[in-house]
Design an enzyme around this catalytic site. Structure first.
Site, PDB file in Angstrom:
ATOM      1  N   HIS A  33      44.711  49.626  89.045  1.00 18.04           N
ATOM      2  CA  HIS A  33      44.709  48.641  90.125  1.00 18.04           C
ATOM      3  C   HIS A  33      44.276  46.366  90.169  1.00 18.04           C
ATOM      4  O   HIS A  33      44.573  46.231  88.323  1.00 18.04           O
ATOM      5  CB  HIS A  33      43.552  49.501  90.750  1.00 18.04           C
ATOM      6  CG  HIS A  33      42.082  48.946  90.373  1.00 18.04           C
ATOM      7  ND1 HIS A  33      41.034  48.338  91.425  1.00 18.04           N
ATOM      8  CD2 HIS A  33      41.499  48.379  88.630  1.00 18.04           C
ATOM      9  CE1 HIS A  33      39.937  47.849  90.989  1.00 18.04           C
ATOM     10  NE2 HIS A  33      40.704  48.423  89.237  1.00 18.04           N
ATOM     11  N   CYS A  86      45.710  42.654  95.751  1.00 21.66           N
ATOM     12  CA  CYS A  86      45.493  44.582  94.608  1.00 21.66           C
ATOM     13  C   CYS A  86      47.104  45.043  95.775  1.00 21.66           C
ATOM     14  O   CYS A  86      47.282  45.256  95.166  1.00 21.66           O
ATOM     15  CB  CYS A  86      44.424  45.020  95.755  1.00 21.66           C
ATOM     16  SG  CYS A  86      43.895  44.187  97.460  1.00 21.66           S
ATOM     17  N   SER A  87      46.825  44.438  97.273  1.00 21.69           N
ATOM     18  CA  SER A  87      47.502  45.382  98.054  1.00 21.69           C
ATOM     19  C   SER A  87      49.536  44.108  97.241  1.00 21.69           C
ATOM     20  O   SER A  87      50.109  45.209  97.563  1.00 21.69           O
ATOM     21  CB  SER A  87      47.457  45.152  99.057  1.00 21.69           C
ATOM     22  OG  SER A  87      47.347  43.287  99.326  1.00 21.69           O
ATOM     23  N   GLU A 109      48.040  33.449 102.472  1.00 19.43           N
ATOM     24  CA  GLU A 109      48.695  34.400 103.065  1.00 19.43           C
ATOM     25  C   GLU A 109      49.082  35.315 102.346  1.00 19.43           C
ATOM     26  O   GLU A 109      48.806  36.836 102.279  1.00 19.43           O
ATOM     27  CB  GLU A 109      49.059  34.046 104.109  1.00 19.43           C
ATOM     28  CG  GLU A 109      49.009  33.669 105.057  1.00 19.43           C
ATOM     29  CD  GLU A 109      47.376  34.090 105.912  1.00 19.43           C
ATOM     30  OE1 GLU A 109      46.538  34.903 105.571  1.00 19.43           O
ATOM     31  OE2 GLU A 109      47.533  34.036 107.578  1.00 19.43           O
ATOM     32  N   ASP A 128      49.739  44.553 103.285  1.00 21.38           N
ATOM     33  CA  ASP A 128      47.783  44.549 103.037  1.00 21.38           C
ATOM     34  C   ASP A 128      47.270  46.073 102.888  1.00 21.38           C
ATOM     35  O   ASP A 128      47.757  47.132 103.288  1.00 21.38           O
ATOM     36  CB  ASP A 128      47.750  44.022 104.016  1.00 21.38           C
ATOM     37  CG  ASP A 128      47.802  42.601 104.017  1.00 21.38           C
ATOM     38  OD1 ASP A 128      48.142  41.614 103.358  1.00 21.38           O
ATOM     39  OD2 ASP A 128      47.417  41.538 105.199  1.00 21.38           O
ATOM     40  N   HIS A 161      40.497  47.286  99.935  1.00 19.81           N
ATOM     41  CA  HIS A 161      41.150  47.790  98.975  1.00 19.81           C
ATOM     42  C   HIS A 161      41.755  48.916  98.375  1.00 19.81           C
ATOM     43  O   HIS A 161      41.423  49.383  99.343  1.00 19.81           O
ATOM     44  CB  HIS A 161      40.123  47.624  97.423  1.00 19.81           C
ATOM     45  CG  HIS A 161      40.598  47.171  96.031  1.00 19.81           C
ATOM     46  ND1 HIS A 161      41.154  46.389  95.465  1.00 19.81           N
ATOM     47  CD2 HIS A 161      40.260  48.349  95.451  1.00 19.81           C
ATOM     48  CE1 HIS A 161      41.610  46.402  94.655  1.00 19.81           C
ATOM     49  NE2 HIS A 161      40.582  47.584  93.998  1.00 19.81           N
TER      50      HIS A 161
END
Length: 318
Positions: free
Chosen positions: A288, A225-226, A73, A243, A276
């Protein structure tokens, strides 16, 4: 009472935790899982105390990394505070307050081994040391400090003293260790470790160029990415959602022509789901962490398929 000399930063056995109790991450990087049954055999190194993050990553194929989807997660770092919401055998379900999410108003939820948590809290201090390199080594609190464990960018721990080239820090469980002054920013509690400017956000994100993507990753060992955008913002004193889809709904909207370095750029499916996020790096480029099998990179904002999926920008800088 000041902290004692550090051994390995682990939970030191299963702490007596119950729902509602606060605890602190006692390993370099704790991976939070969807359920206690989510980890596979290949994930065993990440479950240890101390966690063997390098060994875990080295042992996974790209297929193994893709298999983390719907299993892992997020991640939390040494010294981070969590709140226990459930205990089942040798596992605890926790929420991470400094990772906002619509999934739970208390913080990002997930399961981790009890042995990766500790109480009491690190010794309270008015000064904080934050790791500002991708990784650095935590060492024993001794005249001749020896390496104990490699810790991540964004790890922040209370300072209990300075000794030459070392910063003495307090660890969960009441022990102390040392971090190199060259690898940390020492600042007053509540102040950012790095300046809250777009240029500094971009420099920090680009420091991870070439680092392999990791689903649920939020450390200097690997990012999704986040995870990259949220941890970089945290080190700059700005808390944002964990997220991409939640990041796209917060902050301040920025028009395409008004974008500036440090703004977050979002990309959505045809149905409108934001899947994304990247960071505007200036001069028509973005930085990124794109996908499994690829690495953190800076590319033109016109790069396919992102240009066609562009769904707006948000700014979190003050």
């Amino acid at each position: 009472m000041p902290p004692s000399t550090a051994g390995e930063p682990s939970g030191g056995g299963v702490p007596p935790l119950a729902p509602g109790v606060q605890a602190w991450v006692a390993v370099s990087v704790a991976t939070l899982w969807r359920t206690p049954d989510s980890p596979r055999a290949v994930d065993a190194p990440a479950l240890r105390s101390p966690a063997d993050i390098r060994g875990w990553l080295a042992g996974m194929t790209d297929a193994d990394r893709r298999g983390l989807v719907d299993r892992a997660e997020t991640q939390s770092l040494l010294g981070d505070r969590v709140v226990v919401t459930q205990v089942s055998g040798s596992w605890a379900r926790v929420v991470v307050p400094d990772q906002p999410t619509p999934l739970d108003p208390r913080g990002y939820p997930g399961w981790l081994p009890l042995a990766q948590l500790a109480t009491p809290a690190p010794f309270a201090g008015v000064t904080i040391a934050t790791v500002v390199r991708p990784t650095t080594w935590l060492r024993t609190d001794a005249a001749d400090p020896r390496p104990v464990v490699e810790v991540s960018y964004g790890t922040h721990l209370p300072v209990v003293g300075l000794s030459g080239e070392w910063v003495r820090v307090s660890l969960p469980g009441g022990r102390a260790g040392r971090l190199p002054r060259s690898g940390v920013a020492v600042r007053a509690d509540g102040e950012p470790a790095q300046p809250a400017t777009g240029e500094s956000l971009v420099r920090s994100a680009e420091d991870f160029t070439g680092l392999a993507y990791l689903w649920a990753g939020r450390s200097g060992f690997g990012f999704d990415c986040s995870g990259l955008t949220s941890l970089v913002h945290r080190v700059h004193g700005i808390t944002i959602p964990r997220d991409a889809d939640a990041q796209a709904g917060a902050g301040r909207p920025v028009g395409r022509d008004a974008r500036a370095p440090g703004d977050l750029l979002f990309y959505a499916t045809a149905s409108g789901f934001v899947h994304h996020v990247s960071m505007d790096a200036g001069s028509g480029s973005m930085v990124h962490s794109p996908a499994t099998g690829r690495t953190v990179e800076t590319v033109p904002v016109t790069t396919a398929p992102y240009a066609a999926e562009y769904a707006g920008a948000r700014r979190y800088l003050p």
